[in-house]
Design an enzyme around this catalytic site. Structure first.
Site, PDB file in Angstrom:
ATOM      1  CE1 TYR A 167      -3.899   2.166   0.803  1.00  0.00           C
ATOM      2  CE2 TYR A 167      -2.708   2.962   2.601  1.00  0.00           C
ATOM      3  CZ  TYR A 167      -3.784   3.019   1.805  1.00  0.00           C
ATOM      4  OH  TYR A 167      -4.451   4.193   2.075  1.00  0.00           O
ATOM      5  CE  LYS A 171      -4.042   4.971  -1.262  1.00  0.00           C
ATOM      6  NZ  LYS A 171      -4.780   5.397  -2.201  1.00  0.00           N
TER       7      LYS A 171
HETATM    8  P1  NAI Z   1     -13.613   2.380   1.631  1.00  0.00           P
HETATM    9  O1  NAI Z   1     -13.107   1.013   1.981  1.00  0.00           O
HETATM   10  O2  NAI Z   1     -14.699   2.861   2.792  1.00  0.00           O
HETATM   11  O3  NAI Z   1     -13.886   2.576   0.250  1.00  0.00           O
HETATM   12  C1  NAI Z   1     -13.261   2.273  -0.952  1.00  0.00           C
HETATM   13  C2  NAI Z   1     -14.117   1.599  -2.065  1.00  0.00           C
HETATM   14  O4  NAI Z   1     -13.263   1.437  -3.029  1.00  0.00           O
HETATM   15  C3  NAI Z   1     -14.995   0.669  -1.579  1.00  0.00           C
HETATM   16  O5  NAI Z   1     -16.507   0.884  -1.589  1.00  0.00           O
HETATM   17  C4  NAI Z   1     -14.674  -0.660  -2.512  1.00  0.00           C
HETATM   18  O6  NAI Z   1     -15.991  -1.312  -2.964  1.00  0.00           O
HETATM   19  C5  NAI Z   1     -14.060   0.141  -3.719  1.00  0.00           C
HETATM   20  N1  NAI Z   1     -13.194  -0.674  -4.573  1.00  0.00           N
HETATM   21  C6  NAI Z   1     -12.283  -1.334  -4.226  1.00  0.00           C
HETATM   22  N2  NAI Z   1     -11.577  -1.876  -5.188  1.00  0.00           N
HETATM   23  C7  NAI Z   1     -12.200  -1.254  -6.495  1.00  0.00           C
HETATM   24  C8  NAI Z   1     -11.995  -1.683  -7.653  1.00  0.00           C
HETATM   25  N3  NAI Z   1     -11.016  -2.276  -8.151  1.00  0.00           N
HETATM   26  N4  NAI Z   1     -12.651  -0.777  -8.664  1.00  0.00           N
HETATM   27  C9  NAI Z   1     -13.432  -0.018  -8.087  1.00  0.00           C
HETATM   28  N5  NAI Z   1     -13.970   0.334  -6.821  1.00  0.00           N
HETATM   29  C10 NAI Z   1     -13.307  -0.373  -5.834  1.00  0.00           C
HETATM   30  O7  NAI Z   1     -12.245   3.363   1.743  1.00  0.00           O
HETATM   31  P2  NAI Z   1     -11.971   4.874   2.390  1.00  0.00           P
HETATM   32  O8  NAI Z   1     -11.406   4.836   3.595  1.00  0.00           O
HETATM   33  O9  NAI Z   1     -13.085   5.520   2.075  1.00  0.00           O
HETATM   34  O10 NAI Z   1     -10.743   5.269   1.240  1.00  0.00           O
HETATM   35  C11 NAI Z   1     -10.877   5.926   0.145  1.00  0.00           C
HETATM   36  C12 NAI Z   1      -9.497   6.307  -0.388  1.00  0.00           C
HETATM   37  O11 NAI Z   1      -8.833   6.955   0.600  1.00  0.00           O
HETATM   38  C13 NAI Z   1      -8.486   5.055  -0.529  1.00  0.00           C
HETATM   39  O12 NAI Z   1      -7.795   5.250  -1.828  1.00  0.00           O
HETATM   40  C14 NAI Z   1      -7.729   5.006   0.678  1.00  0.00           C
HETATM   41  O13 NAI Z   1      -6.466   4.147   0.232  1.00  0.00           O
HETATM   42  C15 NAI Z   1      -7.422   6.521   0.834  1.00  0.00           C
HETATM   43  N6  NAI Z   1      -7.131   6.538   2.227  1.00  0.00           N
HETATM   44  C16 NAI Z   1      -7.968   6.475   3.435  1.00  0.00           C
HETATM   45  C17 NAI Z   1      -7.530   6.717   4.638  1.00  0.00           C
HETATM   46  C18 NAI Z   1      -8.664   6.744   5.686  1.00  0.00           C
HETATM   47  O14 NAI Z   1      -8.323   7.042   6.822  1.00  0.00           O
HETATM   48  N7  NAI Z   1      -9.712   6.230   5.448  1.00  0.00           N
HETATM   49  C19 NAI Z   1      -6.294   7.202   5.051  1.00  0.00           C
HETATM   50  C20 NAI Z   1      -5.240   7.088   3.683  1.00  0.00           C
HETATM   51  C21 NAI Z   1      -5.946   6.973   2.518  1.00  0.00           C
END
Ligand code: NAI
Length: 306
Positions: A167, A171
């Site tokens: 990851y 990133k």
């Molecule tokens: P989340 O897990 O709630 O949402 C991610 C969504 O991406 C899910 O709904 C999933 O079904 C979808 N997904 C996964 N693989 C996919 C694919 N191949 N094609 C289309 N959709 C796909 O995650 P969250 O927390 O909302 O994270 C959003 C972004 O922010 C991510 O890129 C994550 O790495 C980044 N991030 C989040 C942090 C946090 O504190 N929540 C911290 C640092 C980065």
């Protein structure tokens, strides 16, 4: 710009918008006048399974709130899927103005135990995916001489974290991809920026809560609502951000940060050229005071969210 029309009629693709941060982006963009392509594969957190209903539910929420949105269930990790998302935007709304690379999965494991499959799956979604989506939108952005890319990065990559080699590498690679896009496409008036969010979502919801210290930490993390990330993303999608490109921001509850980028911090030179011995005797002692510790994200962001 008036409230409710900050991104009026802009067509925005948000990947992984079926939940978490992406869902809040879709809702905020819809409320500010954008036409939103709500993409989500509907997977589990480690990238297994598929459920197209998740994207449709959020698209329906945007519409119910008075906005415009359609759902897309393709995978970002698939070049054809990425092209299909852009095609759907153009066929439905006539253009594409902004893509937000937000979809994500986790396959955490200490490096010494990480399998090739765990490495590949995360690189596919977090690095190859943003390349596919960005590349698929590029001809449209170039032809119309406008466009905004927003990539969700992480302090796990920008700073560091344990057990996230796949990851973190993806990133930090994505931050470099963003800078490259910003430079290559500046001539077409196209911008590219990163946001490192801190948000309570299912992605960090699995943190252990066994000890009192862990419980207190999770209570603090829950203050970081995912909806707090959206205002910056809406701004970066808008024409108000026309002179903002190549930057990396972070958002944590009510705090917004501009993050540093790599620059030399110490230099040594020698007229004779270096030998391993002179590196050991002169270069290292001079540079050692500026060495970085093995900091994790939480060692640098070591105060409570505001
Ligand atoms: P989340 O897990 O709630 O949402 C991610 C969504 O991406 C899910 O709904 C999933 O079904 C979808 N997904 C996964 N693989 C996919 C694919 N191949 N094609 C289309 N959709 C796909 O995650 P969250 O927390 O909302 O994270 C959003 C972004 O922010 C991510 O890129 C994550 O790495 C980044 N991030 C989040 C942090 C946090 O504190 N929540 C911290 C640092 C980065």
């Amino acid at each position: 710009m008036d409230k409710g029309s900050f991104v009026k009629d802009k067509v925005v693709l948000v990947t992984g918008a079926g939940g978490g941060i992406g869902r809040d982006f879709a809702l905020a963009l819809g409320a500010e006048g954008a036409k939103v392509i709500v993409n989500d594969l509907g997977t589990s957190m480690n990238g297994e399974g598929r459920d197209v209903a998740r994207a449709q539910t959020v698209a329906d929420e945007v519409v119910a709130a008075g906005g415009q949105a359609v759902a897309n269930g393709d995978s970002v990790a698939d070049w054809d899927g990425a092209n299909n998302m852009i095609r759907q935007a153009v066929e439905t709304y006539g253009r594409i103005d902004c893509v937000i690379n937000n979809a994500g999965i986790l396959r955490d494991r200490f490096f010494f135990n990480m399998s090739v499959d765990e490495w590949r799956a995360v690189i596919d979604v977090h690095l190859n995916g943003p390349f596919y989506i960005s590349r698929a939108a590029a001809p449209h952005f170039k032809a119309q001489e406008s466009g905004s890319y927003i990539h969700m990065v992480s302090t796990s990559g920008l700073i560091g974290n344990l057990g996230q080699a796949n990851y973190s590498a993806a990133k930090l690679g994505l931050a470099a991809l963003s800078k490259s896009i910003a430079m290559d496409m500046a001539r077409f008036n196209v911008r590219s920026n990163c946001i490192a969010p801190f948000a309570w979502s299912r992605m960090i919801g699995g943190i252990a809560t066994e000890t009192d210290e862990q419980k207190a930490r999770v209570a603090r993390l829950q203050k970081m609502e995912s909806s707090k990330i959206a205002p910056l993303a809406v701004y970066l999608a808008s024409d108000a951000a026309k002179d903002v490109s190549g930057q990396i921001f972070a958002v944590r509850a009510n705090e917004i940060f501009l993050m540093s980028q790599m620059r030399p911090i110490r230099s040594m030179h020698t007229a004779e050229g270096w030998t391993p011995q002179s590196v050991a005797e002169r270069a290292m002692p001079a540079m050692r005071p500026s060495f970085y510790k093995l900091d994790r994200s939480q060692d640098v962001f070591d105060w409570d969210p505001v």
